[in-house]
Structures are given as C-alpha cells and as structure tokens.
Design an enzyme around this catalytic site. Sequence first.
Site, PDB file in Angstrom:
ATOM      1  N   ALA A 395     -53.738  13.361   0.258  1.00  0.00           N
ATOM      2  CA  ALA A 395     -52.370  12.993   0.631  1.00  0.00           C
ATOM      3  C   ALA A 395     -52.063  13.433   2.060  1.00  0.00           C
ATOM      4  CB  ALA A 395     -51.373  13.611  -0.348  1.00  0.00           C
ATOM      5  N   CYS A 396     -52.556  14.598   2.450  1.00  0.00           N
ATOM      6  CA  CYS A 396     -52.333  15.069   3.819  1.00  0.00           C
ATOM      7  C   CYS A 396     -53.060  14.179   4.823  1.00  0.00           C
ATOM      8  CB  CYS A 396     -52.796  16.517   3.968  1.00  0.00           C
ATOM      9  SG  CYS A 396     -51.703  17.736   3.220  1.00  0.00           S
TER      10      CYS A 396
END
Length: 434
Positions: A395-396
């Site tokens: 997600a990052c």
Amino acid sequence: MANGKAMTVGEMASLFLDPATPVRIDAFDGSHFGPADADLKVNVATPNCMYQLLAHPSEIGIVRAYILGDFGVEGIDYADPYPAMRKLISLSKYVKPLTPASIARVSAGILSHGFKKPPVPSTEGPSKFARIKRGLMPHTEKADSETVSFHYDMSNEFYADFLGPSMTYTCAVFDNEHMSLEDAQANKLRLILDKLDLKPGERLLDIGCGWGSMVITAARRGIKALGVTLSKEQAAYANEWIAREGLQDLAEVRVQDYREVPEHDFDGICSIGMMEHVGVKNYQSYFEEMFRLLKPMGRLVNHQITISHDKPHGKPGTDEFLDRYIFPDGDLGAPGFIESCIHDAGFNVVHQENLRQHYALTLHHWNQNLSEHWDDAVKQVGFERAKVWGMYMAACALNFELDGIQIHQFLAAKPDRVGHPDGKWYPLRQWWQA
C-alpha cells in the site's frame, strides 16, 4: 446472506458499483456480482466481512476483513499484494455516489440477520484514545518508548527477511531501476555521509539509528559514530554487529531517547526515518534540539516521509490502519512546513530533494524479499502479522507512486555568525555526487 427476500451480498454490491464494473464478486451466500470471466475476482468469504464493514465503513473495516480471511482476492500473494491493490483502485471510477438511501438499505439488509460484533485481529493495537486513557500522551518519552517497541521489537529475523543483509529500514537511493537493493541502500548511506562531509575523527550522532547500518558505515570511514534508538532489539543487534566488525572504539548504539543524549558539539547529525515518530507539533522543538547538539558549522541531514499536500498545523497525518497496526502515533508533515521549522530553529537550509520514486522501488524490493522468505516470516511473527506487513508495504509503494506521500532529504548547516569568506563553512556549490 440469502434468507427469504433478504438482500444478498450481490444485490448490495449493485447499489455501489456500476453494472459495467470489471470485477467478479462471489459471496458466501451464493450470490454474485459481475461477469464470471472478469480479470479481478473478489471473494466475500464469511458474514463477518459484512459486519466488519457495517461496524467500520472505512478502511479499517476492510483491513480487518482481509487480515482475518473474511475478504480476499483470487490469486493474491499475501507477501506482495501490490498487483491486486492496483486492480482494486482501478475500480474507483465505477463506484456510484453514496446516498443515505443506499447506505440505509445495506445496513438494514445486514441487520435483518441480527447484530453481531465482528472479531478484531490479534495484531491490532489499541486506539489512540485507548492509549491516552492509559496515560500515554502522544510523543511523550513513555509513549514513544512503547510505540517504538510495538513496531520494532518483534523479531530481528523477521525484519531481515524483507530488508536483506543491509538491515536498512529506510528509502534506498537508486542510480537506475536495475540497481540492486543492497547497492541502492549503500548508495543512500554514502550520499548522506557525503552531504555531511565528515572527516576521520569527527563525531556523528544518528538519531533513530535502527539496526546500525549508518553507524557502521560511518565508523568504517573513521568517523566516531553514536546511534540512539528506543528499541532494545535494534540496539542489541547493532552492538553485536559493531563487535563483529571490530569497531567498538569508533561506534556505539544506545537505548536512549534523543532528548536525553548528554553529549553535544557533534560535527554532524543524521535523522533518517525518525521524524515520522516525532509528531508534527514537535517538529520545531526537535530541530531546536538538533541545533543545540551540533557545534557551530556542524551539519544536519534530515530524511523523512512527507505528505504531498499541506494540512493544518497539528492535525494528524497518518490513517487509522497505520496507527492501529504499524506506527502508533505516527505523523507526517508537508515539506514546506518542515523546511520552515528547520529554518526557524536557526539553521541555514542548504539543499533539499524529493526521493519519492526511490521509496516506491525500495518497497517493491522489500515485498519481493518477503515473498521469497514468506515461510520464515510466518514462523517469526505469525501468519496474521506477516500478512499485515505485506499489505502495509504494498500500500505504501502504491501511495508513493500515486504521489499521496513523498520522501525528502534536507541538508542544513548551523551558522556560527562569524562569516567565512574563504568558503570553509561549506563550499560554494554542491560538493557531493548525487
């Protein structure tokens, strides 16, 4: 959830998604949404998924359902769910506007089967409010010690599974996309030390030193390096590494809060991936402390994740998922605000650069490493937590690519107010190799 005329999960999905949405949803109640040959297939595996979304109609609800296996994507790699995330966000243009009527219909459909309190993953930490109730006010020394321990004191072996031999848990710097992670991490450490321009015998303070990679690299150059961390596991690992290298005369790592470092007059200070734990409201005092610890003409390199769009001063800059599962009390600031704080602490800001794309590449390498060492990662921290870390890093990476977050390096110098016309303070132009 089919029960007589009760609304099915497929019918609920149709209230929020356009019929042309290229996704197949298969649900526990036998209902479906979308074409069977869709490239993206989602499974709503248990009723708990619906109760999670009812209790928390936000990212925390879907995160809990995913972690507990109540929601899944066909073919997903738990260690590297980035491809699935890319497909999921591509559906955003098909989402219908939420209306009170549609929300009410879905809520009534779920509650028609009775109310059930959904389970909470064992890896989830307490809420910010719960921590405050326990007396852990954000970014006090006691709270920082506990939250850092929550994140880092799990298993050094687990971190090695995805960080690799460098044990460097911050953004690498790549010359090109084909550069190896190890070379890029060494390149990052080299870049920071070159910016600081420290000579053998000069003194470096590394705040939030992690497992000691910067301290070790500096000591190999003959620099006297002190690292401080609040993680006992990190400090133990770092000091064992220092001993293996025979660098005890030049390097030391302590379990110590940066506010308690008794030494001062350092020639250089680096803060690499530390500011995310400090809190935006404390930035000014943080840089004032750095200013105090440096000798005149000393230099500071601050390397930190930033947000792409400014926000009101003091407003938290991380989401509930990160706060509950990854970085309790984590906080991000915008680069302009950070540079103002450095300036207002008394520094001359010499240079800053945005390494956003480099962090996305770094995270892709970490996800790949986690995938390759998945069995050991599960052995070290359990399936649930390993799954959380795969999701977090993917997600990052996506967020860096979408420019939701960035990462900046700031180089600053402490003036001595005397003036050095011969350029001894720092050279007239950039002196390091990018």
